[in-house]
Design an enzyme around this catalytic site. Structure first.
Site, PDB file in Angstrom:
ATOM      1  CB  SER A 195      -0.868  -0.144   1.247  1.00  0.00           C
ATOM      2  OG  SER A 195      -1.773   1.307   1.351  1.00  0.00           O
TER       3      SER A 195
ATOM      4  CG  HIS B 179      -4.013  -1.303  -1.993  1.00  0.00           C
ATOM      5  ND1 HIS B 179      -5.255  -2.285  -2.266  1.00  0.00           N
ATOM      6  CD2 HIS B 179      -4.244  -0.561  -0.839  1.00  0.00           C
ATOM      7  CE1 HIS B 179      -5.985  -1.556  -1.236  1.00  0.00           C
ATOM      8  NE2 HIS B 179      -5.625  -0.775  -0.468  1.00  0.00           N
TER       9      HIS B 179
ATOM     10  CG  ASP C 291      -5.362   2.695   0.660  1.00  0.00           C
ATOM     11  OD1 ASP C 291      -6.417   2.072   0.501  1.00  0.00           O
ATOM     12  OD2 ASP C 291      -3.881   2.457   1.151  1.00  0.00           O
TER      13      ASP C 291
ATOM     14  CG  MET D  34      -8.303   7.539   2.501  1.00  0.00           C
ATOM     15  SD  MET D  34      -7.169   7.621   3.884  1.00  0.00           S
ATOM     16  CE  MET D  34      -6.646   5.830   3.826  1.00  0.00           C
TER      17      MET D  34
ATOM     18  CG  HIS E 182      -9.519   0.780  -0.825  1.00  0.00           C
ATOM     19  ND1 HIS E 182      -8.710   0.432   0.374  1.00  0.00           N
ATOM     20  CD2 HIS E 182     -10.686   0.742  -0.730  1.00  0.00           C
ATOM     21  CE1 HIS E 182      -9.610   0.370   1.249  1.00  0.00           C
ATOM     22  NE2 HIS E 182     -10.940   0.613   0.720  1.00  0.00           N
TER      23      HIS E 182
ATOM     24  CG  MET F 228     -11.284   3.770   1.755  1.00  0.00           C
ATOM     25  SD  MET F 228      -9.776   3.916   2.910  1.00  0.00           S
ATOM     26  CE  MET F 228      -8.559   3.804   1.226  1.00  0.00           C
TER      27      MET F 228
ATOM     28  CG  MET G  57     -12.087  -2.274   4.614  1.00  0.00           C
ATOM     29  SD  MET G  57     -10.663  -1.801   3.694  1.00  0.00           S
ATOM     30  CE  MET G  57      -9.545  -1.071   4.994  1.00  0.00           C
TER      31      MET G  57
ATOM     32  CG  ASP H 150      -6.635  -2.463   2.746  1.00  0.00           C
ATOM     33  OD1 ASP H 150      -5.388  -2.262   3.319  1.00  0.00           O
ATOM     34  OD2 ASP H 150      -7.280  -1.615   2.284  1.00  0.00           O
TER      35      ASP H 150
END
Ligand code: DX5
Ligand code: ZN
Length: 218
Positions: free
Chosen positions: A8, A33, A35, A37, A66, A68, A137, A175
């Protein structure tokens, strides 16, 4: 099946992002990966499109994004254009999840759905056949470096059963809080992809740490 390791990038050194991306390129890792957000769905803001564009320009492996964020439908095409190979949205952020999954596929990406720790596997019964990936998660989303939630093992087994009984080809991704302490038990329970942020990037020798996770999992 070959178990996959997905470092990540959230835990990378952003001042040396190209160096860290190239380390992953050369390592035994399988995916990146990423993320994203928004400070609304989760209480943190990570990075956005310009940074993903920079990552994509150096990364030579599958880009697993991913999201979020609330209302992810607004940005599906944007993430396809930025180089995402897999786009994962949160079950909890999608009112019309079936439509969102189809839109991800229509834009040429593989479709994933992530479940928060409190969300049961059963909510996926009617979409599991359409999914390429389910992300369980194992921490509450929003931050790297949190402790692994033990209830995850039970969810992995339940998801594996659902996937098998529906003849789905969805991969199971874990994750949050993944380390050399839980990797084996997770893959034995049915996990296919292990995301690891802090455990990889905060270690003394990230390349070796990735190799260690790969060896433990397979
Ligand atoms: C958490 C993110 C994770 C995070 C994992 O919201 O989705 O991908 O980067 O970090 P670690 O491995 O440090 O728990
Ligand atoms: Zn993530």
């Amino acid at each position: 099946m070959n178990k996959l390791i997905a470092p990540s990038v959230l835990a990378a050194d952003f001042g040396n992002l190209q160096r860290d991306i190239e380390m992953v390129n050369r390592s035994e890792a399988d995916w990146f990966h990423i993320d994203i957000m928004d400070g609304v769905f989760v209480p943190n803001i990570s990075f956005g499109m310009p940074v993903l564009k920079a990552i994509s320009s150096h990364a030579t492996k599958t880009i697993d994004v991913h999201l979020m964020i609330v209302d992810p439908d607004r940005y599906i095409k944007t993430f396809a254009d930025l180089g995402a190979d897999i786009l994962t949205v949160h079950f909890e952020a999608c009112t019309h999840l079936h439509r969102t999954i189809q839109a991800i596929k229509d834009n040429g990406m593989k479709a994933g759905v992530a479940l928060n720790p409190h969300t049961p596997i059963t909510v996926l019964e009617d979409v599991i056949q359409d999914l390429d990936l389910v992300c369980i998660m194992s921490v509450n989303p929003g931050f790297g470096g949190q402790s692994f939630i033990e209830n995850t093992y039970k969810k992995v087994s339940q998801l594996k059963e659902l996937i098998t009984s529906c003849n789905s080809s969805a991969l199971i991704e874990i994750d949050g809080g993944v380390t050399n302490k839980n990797a084996k038990k997770l893959t034995e329970a049915g996990a296919d992809v292990l995301v690891a942020g802090s455990f990889v990037f905060k270690s003394e020798q990230p390349t070796e740490t990735i190799a260690e996770l790969k060896a433990i999992s397979n």
